[in-house]
Design a protein around this motif. Structure first.
Motif, PDB file in Angstrom:
ATOM      1  N   SER A 244       0.867  -1.137  -0.037  1.00 53.01           N
ATOM      2  CA  SER A 244       0.199   0.063  -0.404  1.00 53.01           C
ATOM      3  C   SER A 244       0.562   1.209   0.067  1.00 53.01           C
ATOM      4  O   SER A 244      -0.259   2.251  -0.445  1.00 53.01           O
ATOM      5  N   SER A 245       2.336   1.519  -0.243  1.00 53.16           N
ATOM      6  CA  SER A 245       2.965   2.669   0.521  1.00 53.16           C
ATOM      7  C   SER A 245       2.722   3.266  -1.076  1.00 53.16           C
ATOM      8  O   SER A 245       3.458   2.769  -2.405  1.00 53.16           O
ATOM      9  N   PRO A 246       2.638   4.797  -1.237  1.00 50.93           N
ATOM     10  CA  PRO A 246       2.913   5.426  -2.326  1.00 50.93           C
ATOM     11  C   PRO A 246       3.775   5.645  -3.449  1.00 50.93           C
ATOM     12  O   PRO A 246       4.214   5.329  -4.299  1.00 50.93           O
ATOM     13  N   TYR A 247       4.994   5.272  -1.958  1.00 51.14           N
ATOM     14  CA  TYR A 247       6.457   5.525  -2.164  1.00 51.14           C
ATOM     15  C   TYR A 247       6.407   4.820  -3.345  1.00 51.14           C
ATOM     16  O   TYR A 247       7.967   4.480  -3.940  1.00 51.14           O
ATOM     17  N   GLY A 248       6.800   3.302  -2.554  1.00 52.37           N
ATOM     18  CA  GLY A 248       7.014   2.187  -2.908  1.00 52.37           C
ATOM     19  C   GLY A 248       6.165   2.094  -3.779  1.00 52.37           C
ATOM     20  O   GLY A 248       7.322   1.094  -5.475  1.00 52.37           O
TER      21      GLY A 248
ATOM     22  N   ALA B 213       3.031  16.153  -6.058  1.00 49.92           N
ATOM     23  CA  ALA B 213       2.244  14.830  -5.696  1.00 49.92           C
ATOM     24  C   ALA B 213       2.854  14.172  -4.401  1.00 49.92           C
ATOM     25  O   ALA B 213       1.668  13.847  -3.759  1.00 49.92           O
ATOM     26  N   ASP B 214       4.039  13.856  -3.915  1.00 47.46           N
ATOM     27  CA  ASP B 214       4.923  13.569  -2.976  1.00 47.46           C
ATOM     28  C   ASP B 214       4.099  13.942  -1.545  1.00 47.46           C
ATOM     29  O   ASP B 214       3.792  13.373  -0.590  1.00 47.46           O
ATOM     30  N   GLY B 215       4.090  15.462  -1.442  1.00 51.30           N
ATOM     31  CA  GLY B 215       4.528  16.453  -0.030  1.00 51.30           C
ATOM     32  C   GLY B 215       2.666  16.597  -0.012  1.00 51.30           C
ATOM     33  O   GLY B 215       2.117  16.318   0.759  1.00 51.30           O
TER      34      GLY B 215
ATOM     35  N   SER C  25       6.302  -4.358   6.725  1.00 54.30           N
ATOM     36  CA  SER C  25       6.730  -2.592   6.765  1.00 54.30           C
ATOM     37  C   SER C  25       7.001  -2.357   8.246  1.00 54.30           C
ATOM     38  O   SER C  25       7.120  -3.082   9.358  1.00 54.30           O
ATOM     39  N   PRO C  26       6.956  -0.784   8.383  1.00 60.35           N
ATOM     40  CA  PRO C  26       8.010  -0.998   9.553  1.00 60.35           C
ATOM     41  C   PRO C  26       7.149  -0.174  10.198  1.00 60.35           C
ATOM     42  O   PRO C  26       7.423  -0.336  11.485  1.00 60.35           O
ATOM     43  N   GLY C  27       6.340  -0.566  10.864  1.00 67.84           N
ATOM     44  CA  GLY C  27       4.864  -0.852  11.625  1.00 67.84           C
ATOM     45  C   GLY C  27       4.705  -1.053  12.412  1.00 67.84           C
ATOM     46  O   GLY C  27       4.619  -1.557  13.603  1.00 67.84           O
TER      47      GLY C  27
ATOM     48  N   LEU D  44      16.671   5.584   9.036  1.00 68.03           N
ATOM     49  CA  LEU D  44      15.523   6.243   9.008  1.00 68.03           C
ATOM     50  C   LEU D  44      13.842   5.034   9.373  1.00 68.03           C
ATOM     51  O   LEU D  44      12.729   5.448   9.970  1.00 68.03           O
ATOM     52  N   GLY D  45      13.761   4.168   9.476  1.00 70.89           N
ATOM     53  CA  GLY D  45      13.139   3.357   9.281  1.00 70.89           C
ATOM     54  C   GLY D  45      11.861   3.691   8.600  1.00 70.89           C
ATOM     55  O   GLY D  45      10.816   3.150   8.862  1.00 70.89           O
ATOM     56  N   LYS D  46      12.108   3.416   7.209  1.00 70.23           N
ATOM     57  CA  LYS D  46      10.975   4.434   6.380  1.00 70.23           C
ATOM     58  C   LYS D  46      11.143   2.996   4.673  1.00 70.23           C
ATOM     59  O   LYS D  46      12.067   2.899   4.650  1.00 70.23           O
ATOM     60  N   VAL D  47      10.474   2.871   4.127  1.00 75.71           N
ATOM     61  CA  VAL D  47      10.128   2.526   2.570  1.00 75.71           C
ATOM     62  C   VAL D  47       9.974   2.906   2.041  1.00 75.71           C
ATOM     63  O   VAL D  47       8.998   4.286   2.486  1.00 75.71           O
ATOM     64  N   PRO D  48      10.731   3.234   0.770  1.00 76.82           N
ATOM     65  CA  PRO D  48      11.279   2.318  -0.277  1.00 76.82           C
ATOM     66  C   PRO D  48      12.716   1.637  -0.062  1.00 76.82           C
ATOM     67  O   PRO D  48      12.788   3.163   0.227  1.00 76.82           O
ATOM     68  N   VAL D  49      12.676   0.912   0.016  1.00 79.62           N
ATOM     69  CA  VAL D  49      14.273   0.634   0.095  1.00 79.62           C
ATOM     70  C   VAL D  49      14.683   0.034  -0.846  1.00 79.62           C
ATOM     71  O   VAL D  49      14.140  -1.351  -0.893  1.00 79.62           O
TER      72      VAL D  49
ATOM     73  N   PHE E 242      17.594   4.783  -0.465  1.00 80.98           N
ATOM     74  CA  PHE E 242      16.577   6.105  -0.206  1.00 80.98           C
ATOM     75  C   PHE E 242      16.516   7.281  -0.075  1.00 80.98           C
ATOM     76  O   PHE E 242      17.742   7.670   0.122  1.00 80.98           O
ATOM     77  N   ASP E 243      15.935   8.015  -0.290  1.00 81.80           N
ATOM     78  CA  ASP E 243      14.269   7.436  -0.340  1.00 81.80           C
ATOM     79  C   ASP E 243      13.525   7.436  -2.013  1.00 81.80           C
ATOM     80  O   ASP E 243      15.114   7.038  -2.367  1.00 81.80           O
ATOM     81  N   SER E 244      12.528   7.612  -1.884  1.00 81.61           N
ATOM     82  CA  SER E 244      12.024   7.399  -3.396  1.00 81.61           C
ATOM     83  C   SER E 244      12.651   7.713  -4.147  1.00 81.61           C
ATOM     84  O   SER E 244      12.454   7.724  -5.478  1.00 81.61           O
ATOM     85  N   ARG E 245      12.924   9.212  -4.317  1.00 79.41           N
ATOM     86  CA  ARG E 245      13.875   9.792  -5.360  1.00 79.41           C
ATOM     87  C   ARG E 245      14.413   9.545  -5.652  1.00 79.41           C
ATOM     88  O   ARG E 245      15.110   9.679  -6.951  1.00 79.41           O
ATOM     89  N   VAL E 246      15.438   9.407  -4.318  1.00 81.12           N
ATOM     90  CA  VAL E 246      16.744   8.650  -4.607  1.00 81.12           C
ATOM     91  C   VAL E 246      16.589   7.306  -5.675  1.00 81.12           C
ATOM     92  O   VAL E 246      17.129   7.136  -6.292  1.00 81.12           O
TER      93      VAL E 246
HETATM   94  N1  LIG Z   1       9.997  10.723   1.118  1.00 79.24           N
HETATM   95  C1  LIG Z   1       9.979   9.305   1.908  1.00 79.24           C
HETATM   96  C2  LIG Z   1       8.699   8.915   1.914  1.00 79.24           C
HETATM   97  C3  LIG Z   1       8.671   7.016   3.059  1.00 79.24           C
HETATM   98  C4  LIG Z   1       8.048   6.791   4.236  1.00 79.24           C
HETATM   99  O1  LIG Z   1       7.028   8.592   4.841  1.00 79.24           O
HETATM  100  N2  LIG Z   1       6.708   6.236   3.693  1.00 79.24           N
HETATM  101  C5  LIG Z   1       6.146   5.414   5.358  1.00 79.24           C
HETATM  102  C6  LIG Z   1       5.555   4.114   4.496  1.00 79.24           C
HETATM  103  S1  LIG Z   1       4.355   5.114   2.337  1.00 79.24           S
HETATM  104  C7  LIG Z   1       7.054   4.814   6.291  1.00 79.24           C
HETATM  105  O2  LIG Z   1       7.797   4.236   5.853  1.00 79.24           O
HETATM  106  N3  LIG Z   1       6.473   5.221   6.884  1.00 79.24           N
HETATM  107  C8  LIG Z   1       7.148   4.615   8.312  1.00 79.24           C
HETATM  108  C9  LIG Z   1       7.251   5.952   9.190  1.00 79.24           C
HETATM  109  O3  LIG Z   1       7.645   6.970   8.731  1.00 79.24           O
HETATM  110  O4  LIG Z   1       7.907   5.474  10.409  1.00 79.24           O
HETATM  111  C10 LIG Z   1      10.225   8.821   0.082  1.00 79.24           C
HETATM  112  O5  LIG Z   1      10.142   9.602  -0.447  1.00 79.24           O
HETATM  113  O6  LIG Z   1      10.560   7.437  -0.068  1.00 79.24           O
END
Ligand SMILES: N[C@@H](CCC(=O)N[C@@H](CS)C(=O)NCC(=O)O)C(=O)O
Length: 203
Positions: free
Chosen positions: A8-12, A97-99, A32-34, A46-51, A61-65
């Motif tokens: 479901s991740s839009p950045y993923g 769009a990401d914002g 799922s980071p949660g 940063l504990g975020k996806v996508p990687v 990371f992040d999606s733009r890179v």
């Molecule tokens: N700017 C990042 C945003 C990534 C992001 O916020 N991912 C969410 C999932 S859609 C996430 O991992 N959230 C978990 C958290 O913030 O702890 C990107 O473009 O990849």
């Protein structure tokens, strides 16, 4: 290479669409980071996806890179223009769009809190960002076929991912009725297999 994300991740989704458009093979690792057992922080502090994890274990990371790396990794169907002016224009659309998505995430997170703990002012501020971003995207798209230039590129992918995420997190917003030109764009994007194959599951 492998991509760590959730369905479901839009950045993923942005990264998955770019991988598919570029015809790059990869393993999709769902994490799922949660979740208590998540391993995402081992790959991204940063504990975020996508990687994106490359074959030599480099993590991106992040999606733009990630999308910039992927677009340069294969010459197939360039999604980020070489020309500086056009490239910056595309990245600006992506930022918008990401914002918008970031604000949707913030509203959804706030609304998951118990009603008495929700901050109405914070929700209104984030909702304002979503409303203004959608209006700007719709106005700038106008009657054109694609977001920037004459061809499909990363700006369309980023906008499509933001719209698809609205469908699962804010189904009552009715963005299709508010912005018929965005509805038309998303319909056209869904004709592409990379979009259709990555539709986020309904919440
Ligand atoms: N700017 C990042 C945003 C990534 C992001 O916020 N991912 C969410 C999932 S859609 C996430 O991992 N959230 C978990 C958290 O913030 O702890 C990107 O473009 O990849």
């Amino acid at each position: 290479m492998k991509l760590i994300a959730t369905p479901s991740s839009p950045y993923g989704r942005k990264a998955r669409i770019v991988l598919a458009e570029k015809r790059i093979d990869y393993d999709f690792v769902i994490d799922s980071p949660g979740d208590a057992a998540t391993r995402v922080p081992e790959f991204n502090p940063l504990g975020k996806v996508p990687v994106l994890v490359l074959d030599d274990d480099t993590t991106l990371f992040d999606s733009r890179v990630i999308v910039e790396y992927l677009d340069n990794a294969s010459p197939v169907g360039r999604l980020i223009p070489d020309d500086t002016r056009h490239r910056i224009q595309v990245r600006r659309w992506e930022a918008l769009a990401d914002g918008c998505t970031e604000a949707v995430v913030a509203v959804a997170a706030e609304k998951q809190r118990p009603a008495e703990k929700q901050n109405a002012e914070r929700i209104a501020r984030q909702q304002g960002k979503i409303d203004r971003a959608l209006k700007a995207i719709s106005e700038e798209l106008g009657g054109r076929a694609w977001c920037t230039g004459d061809l499909y590129n990363l700006s369309d992918i980023a906008v499509g991912c933001a719209l698809g995420y609205l469908d699962i997190r804010m189904p009552d917003l009715n963005w299709r009725k508010l912005y018929p030109n965005l509805a038309k764009l998303y319909e056209k994007l869904l004709l592409r297999a990379p979009f259709k194959d990555t539709l986020p599951p309904k919440a």
